[in-house]
Design a protein around this motif. Structure first.
Motif, PDB file in Angstrom:
ATOM      1  N   ASP A  29       4.786  44.519  60.761  1.00 50.71           N
ATOM      2  CA  ASP A  29       5.544  45.502  59.986  1.00 50.71           C
ATOM      3  C   ASP A  29       4.773  46.809  59.857  1.00 50.71           C
ATOM      4  O   ASP A  29       5.052  47.631  58.988  1.00 50.71           O
ATOM      5  CB  ASP A  29       5.900  44.956  58.605  1.00 50.71           C
ATOM      6  N   HIS A  30       3.778  47.011  60.736  1.00 52.22           N
ATOM      7  CA  HIS A  30       2.947  48.204  60.662  1.00 52.22           C
ATOM      8  C   HIS A  30       2.358  48.497  62.046  1.00 52.22           C
ATOM      9  O   HIS A  30       2.472  47.688  62.971  1.00 52.22           O
ATOM     10  CB  HIS A  30       1.816  47.999  59.654  1.00 52.22           C
ATOM     11  N   ILE A  31       1.733  49.649  62.153  1.00 52.87           N
ATOM     12  CA  ILE A  31       1.100  50.076  63.405  1.00 52.87           C
ATOM     13  C   ILE A  31      -0.362  49.657  63.355  1.00 52.87           C
ATOM     14  O   ILE A  31      -1.154  50.228  62.603  1.00 52.87           O
ATOM     15  CB  ILE A  31       1.214  51.602  63.576  1.00 52.87           C
ATOM     16  N   HIS A 138      11.949  72.756  66.802  1.00 54.02           N
ATOM     17  CA  HIS A 138      12.769  73.088  65.640  1.00 54.02           C
ATOM     18  C   HIS A 138      13.048  71.855  64.780  1.00 54.02           C
ATOM     19  O   HIS A 138      13.310  71.975  63.579  1.00 54.02           O
ATOM     20  CB  HIS A 138      14.104  73.694  66.089  1.00 54.02           C
ATOM     21  N   LEU A 139      13.006  70.699  65.422  1.00 60.37           N
ATOM     22  CA  LEU A 139      13.290  69.447  64.720  1.00 60.37           C
ATOM     23  C   LEU A 139      12.294  68.377  65.144  1.00 60.37           C
ATOM     24  O   LEU A 139      11.741  68.420  66.245  1.00 60.37           O
ATOM     25  CB  LEU A 139      14.706  68.946  65.052  1.00 60.37           C
ATOM     26  N   ALA A 140      12.106  67.408  64.270  1.00 56.95           N
ATOM     27  CA  ALA A 140      11.304  66.235  64.608  1.00 56.95           C
ATOM     28  C   ALA A 140      11.991  65.007  64.029  1.00 56.95           C
ATOM     29  O   ALA A 140      12.755  65.091  63.062  1.00 56.95           O
ATOM     30  CB  ALA A 140       9.885  66.357  64.063  1.00 56.95           C
ATOM     31  N   ILE A 141      11.725  63.878  64.656  1.00 55.58           N
ATOM     32  CA  ILE A 141      12.264  62.597  64.208  1.00 55.58           C
ATOM     33  C   ILE A 141      11.123  61.791  63.609  1.00 55.58           C
ATOM     34  O   ILE A 141      10.130  61.511  64.287  1.00 55.58           O
ATOM     35  CB  ILE A 141      12.903  61.830  65.382  1.00 55.58           C
ATOM     36  N   VAL A 142      11.260  61.448  62.357  1.00 56.59           N
ATOM     37  CA  VAL A 142      10.256  60.640  61.663  1.00 56.59           C
ATOM     38  C   VAL A 142      10.785  59.215  61.561  1.00 56.59           C
ATOM     39  O   VAL A 142      11.908  58.993  61.118  1.00 56.59           O
ATOM     40  CB  VAL A 142       9.980  61.198  60.245  1.00 56.59           C
ATOM     41  N   VAL A 143       9.985  58.259  61.999  1.00 59.23           N
ATOM     42  CA  VAL A 143      10.396  56.859  62.001  1.00 59.23           C
ATOM     43  C   VAL A 143       9.475  56.047  61.103  1.00 59.23           C
ATOM     44  O   VAL A 143       8.251  56.039  61.296  1.00 59.23           O
ATOM     45  CB  VAL A 143      10.377  56.263  63.429  1.00 59.23           C
ATOM     46  N   GLN A 144      10.069  55.404  60.122  1.00 56.92           N
ATOM     47  CA  GLN A 144       9.340  54.466  59.274  1.00 56.92           C
ATOM     48  C   GLN A 144       9.411  53.085  59.919  1.00 56.92           C
ATOM     49  O   GLN A 144      10.484  52.516  60.070  1.00 56.92           O
ATOM     50  CB  GLN A 144       9.951  54.433  57.864  1.00 56.92           C
ATOM     51  N   VAL A 145       8.266  52.557  60.304  1.00 57.15           N
ATOM     52  CA  VAL A 145       8.206  51.318  61.069  1.00 57.15           C
ATOM     53  C   VAL A 145       8.527  50.116  60.181  1.00 57.15           C
ATOM     54  O   VAL A 145       7.945  49.941  59.108  1.00 57.15           O
ATOM     55  CB  VAL A 145       6.813  51.147  61.700  1.00 57.15           C
ATOM     56  N   GLU A 146       9.461  49.300  60.660  1.00 58.09           N
ATOM     57  CA  GLU A 146       9.794  48.049  59.980  1.00 58.09           C
ATOM     58  C   GLU A 146       9.403  46.835  60.823  1.00 58.09           C
ATOM     59  O   GLU A 146       9.014  45.801  60.287  1.00 58.09           O
ATOM     60  CB  GLU A 146      11.289  48.003  59.660  1.00 58.09           C
ATOM     61  N   GLN A 147       9.533  46.969  62.139  1.00 55.09           N
ATOM     62  CA  GLN A 147       9.128  45.911  63.063  1.00 55.09           C
ATOM     63  C   GLN A 147       8.413  46.537  64.254  1.00 55.09           C
ATOM     64  O   GLN A 147       8.838  47.579  64.755  1.00 55.09           O
ATOM     65  CB  GLN A 147      10.334  45.133  63.581  1.00 55.09           C
ATOM     66  N   LEU A 148       7.361  45.896  64.701  1.00 51.66           N
ATOM     67  CA  LEU A 148       6.603  46.373  65.849  1.00 51.66           C
ATOM     68  C   LEU A 148       6.062  45.162  66.595  1.00 51.66           C
ATOM     69  O   LEU A 148       5.502  44.257  65.990  1.00 51.66           O
ATOM     70  CB  LEU A 148       5.468  47.285  65.391  1.00 51.66           C
ATOM     71  N   TYR A 149       6.260  45.136  67.907  1.00 52.81           N
ATOM     72  CA  TYR A 149       5.720  44.010  68.668  1.00 52.81           C
ATOM     73  C   TYR A 149       5.666  44.344  70.153  1.00 52.81           C
ATOM     74  O   TYR A 149       6.357  45.237  70.637  1.00 52.81           O
ATOM     75  CB  TYR A 149       6.536  42.732  68.445  1.00 52.81           C
ATOM     76  N   MET A 150       4.823  43.607  70.847  1.00 51.03           N
ATOM     77  CA  MET A 150       4.680  43.765  72.284  1.00 51.03           C
ATOM     78  C   MET A 150       5.788  43.011  73.013  1.00 51.03           C
ATOM     79  O   MET A 150       6.201  41.936  72.586  1.00 51.03           O
ATOM     80  CB  MET A 150       3.324  43.239  72.749  1.00 51.03           C
ATOM     81  N   HIS A 151       6.252  43.612  74.118  1.00 52.71           N
ATOM     82  CA  HIS A 151       7.221  42.940  74.971  1.00 52.71           C
ATOM     83  C   HIS A 151       6.514  42.560  76.269  1.00 52.71           C
ATOM     84  O   HIS A 151       5.783  43.368  76.841  1.00 52.71           O
ATOM     85  CB  HIS A 151       8.409  43.842  75.269  1.00 52.71           C
ATOM     86  N   CYS A 152       6.740  41.350  76.727  1.00 51.31           N
ATOM     87  CA  CYS A 152       6.003  40.813  77.871  1.00 51.31           C
ATOM     88  C   CYS A 152       6.326  41.569  79.160  1.00 51.31           C
ATOM     89  O   CYS A 152       7.247  42.386  79.229  1.00 51.31           O
ATOM     90  CB  CYS A 152       6.275  39.324  78.040  1.00 51.31           C
ATOM     91  N   ALA A 153       5.578  41.248  80.210  1.00 54.96           N
ATOM     92  CA  ALA A 153       5.635  41.999  81.469  1.00 54.96           C
ATOM     93  C   ALA A 153       6.759  41.566  82.400  1.00 54.96           C
ATOM     94  O   ALA A 153       6.965  42.192  83.444  1.00 54.96           O
ATOM     95  CB  ALA A 153       4.296  41.840  82.192  1.00 54.96           C
ATOM     96  N   LYS A 154       7.500  40.532  82.072  1.00 58.26           N
ATOM     97  CA  LYS A 154       8.410  39.926  83.047  1.00 58.26           C
ATOM     98  C   LYS A 154       9.429  40.897  83.632  1.00 58.26           C
ATOM     99  O   LYS A 154       9.708  40.871  84.836  1.00 58.26           O
ATOM    100  CB  LYS A 154       9.112  38.725  82.417  1.00 58.26           C
TER     101      LYS A 154
END
Length: 207
Positions: A29-31, A138-154
Motif C-alpha cells: 500500500d506504499h512505494i 500547465h497541469l500535473a496528475i497526483v496519484v495517491q497510492v493504494e496498491q502497488l506490486y510487481m507484475h511477472c515477466a511472462k
C-alpha cells in the motif's frame, strides 16, 4: 458464432483456479525503495482511467526517465504534456478519481503496477521539478497510492517485446497518415502530406 461466456466468479474460479497462497502478499500500500528505483528509471507509463459510466481509457505517457516524481511513500506525480486536447484521461479523473498505472523499463521484462486515486493540480511547489526542455507543465496528475506490486515477466517473454529480430518490418505496416486518411475520408490532404506534417510535429516535440 458460438461462445461460452463466463458470467460468475464461481465459473471463473472453476476454470482458472485460485490465486496461489502467497500471491496476495506482494501487494503493498506504499512505494518501497525498490518501487522508487523502478519509477525513477521508467521513461514510459500507461495510465488507465474510467468515467462514471465505466467507459475505460488507457493513455501512454512518455518523458525522460526520472520525470515521474515520488513525493513520499504514497504519492506520485506525472506531468501532463501537450497532446490532442481531447483530455480523455483528465476528464475521467475529474469524474472518477480511480486510476491505474503500469510502469515500463526498457529491456526489463517485469513491470510495476500501481492503483490509486488521482487528482489534477494546476500549480504546486513541485512543478519546478517537472520542467523538461525548459517547459513547465500547465497541469500535473497526483496519484495517491493504494496498491502497488510487481507484475511477472511472462507477457513480455511471450511477446518477445524487447527482441528486435521478432519485430515486424515497418515498411509492411501502414503509416499513421495512411491510417488517418482511410479512417477520415473527408480529410482534404493526402496520406503522404499527413505523414509529412506528422513527422514535422515529431521532430519539433513540444513540452
Amino acid at each position: 458464432m458460438g461462445m461460452t461466456e463466463i458470467k460468475t466468479l464461481e465459473e471463473l474460479r472453476e476454470l482458472s483456479g485460485e490465486a496461489m497462497g502467497r500471491a496476495h502478499l506482494k501487494i503493498l500500500d506504499h512505494i518501497d525503495p525498490h518501487a522508487r528505483t523502478l519509477i525513477e528509471h521508467s521513461p514510459f507509463v500507461l495510465l488507465a482511467t474510467s468515467s462514471t459510466d465505466g467507459t475505460c481509457d488507457v493513455s501512454p505517457r512518455g518523458d525522460p526517465a526520472g520525470s515521474v516524481l515520488v513525493l513520499d511513500d504514497r504519492t506520485l506525480v506525472l506531468a501532463d504534456r501537450p497532446g490532442n486536447k481531447l483530455h480523455d484521461s483528465l476528464t475521467n479523473i475529474i469524474a472518477n478519481p480511480h486510476a491505474g498505472l503500469l510502469f515500463v523499463i526498457p529491456g526489463m521484462n517485469e513491470t510495476l503496477r500501481v492503483n490509486g486515486r488521482a487528482k489534477l493540480v494546476s500549480d504546486a511547489p513541485f512543478f519546478d521539478s517537472l520542467v523538461v526542455q525548459g517547459k513547465r507543465p500547465h497541469l500535473a496528475i497526483v496519484v495517491q497510492v493504494e496498491q502497488l506490486y510487481m507484475h511477472c515477466a511472462k507477457a513480455f517473454l511471450r511477446s518477445s517485446l524487447w527482441k528486435p529480430e521478432t519485430w515486424p518490418d515497418r515498411s509492411q505496416l501502414p503509416s499513421l497518415g495512411r491510417i488517418l486518411k482511410d479512417q477520415i475520408a473527408e480529410l482534404p490532404v493526402s496520406a503522404d502530406e499527413l505523414d509529412a506534417t506528422l513527422e514535422v510535429g515529431n521532430q519539433t516535440l513540444q513540452y
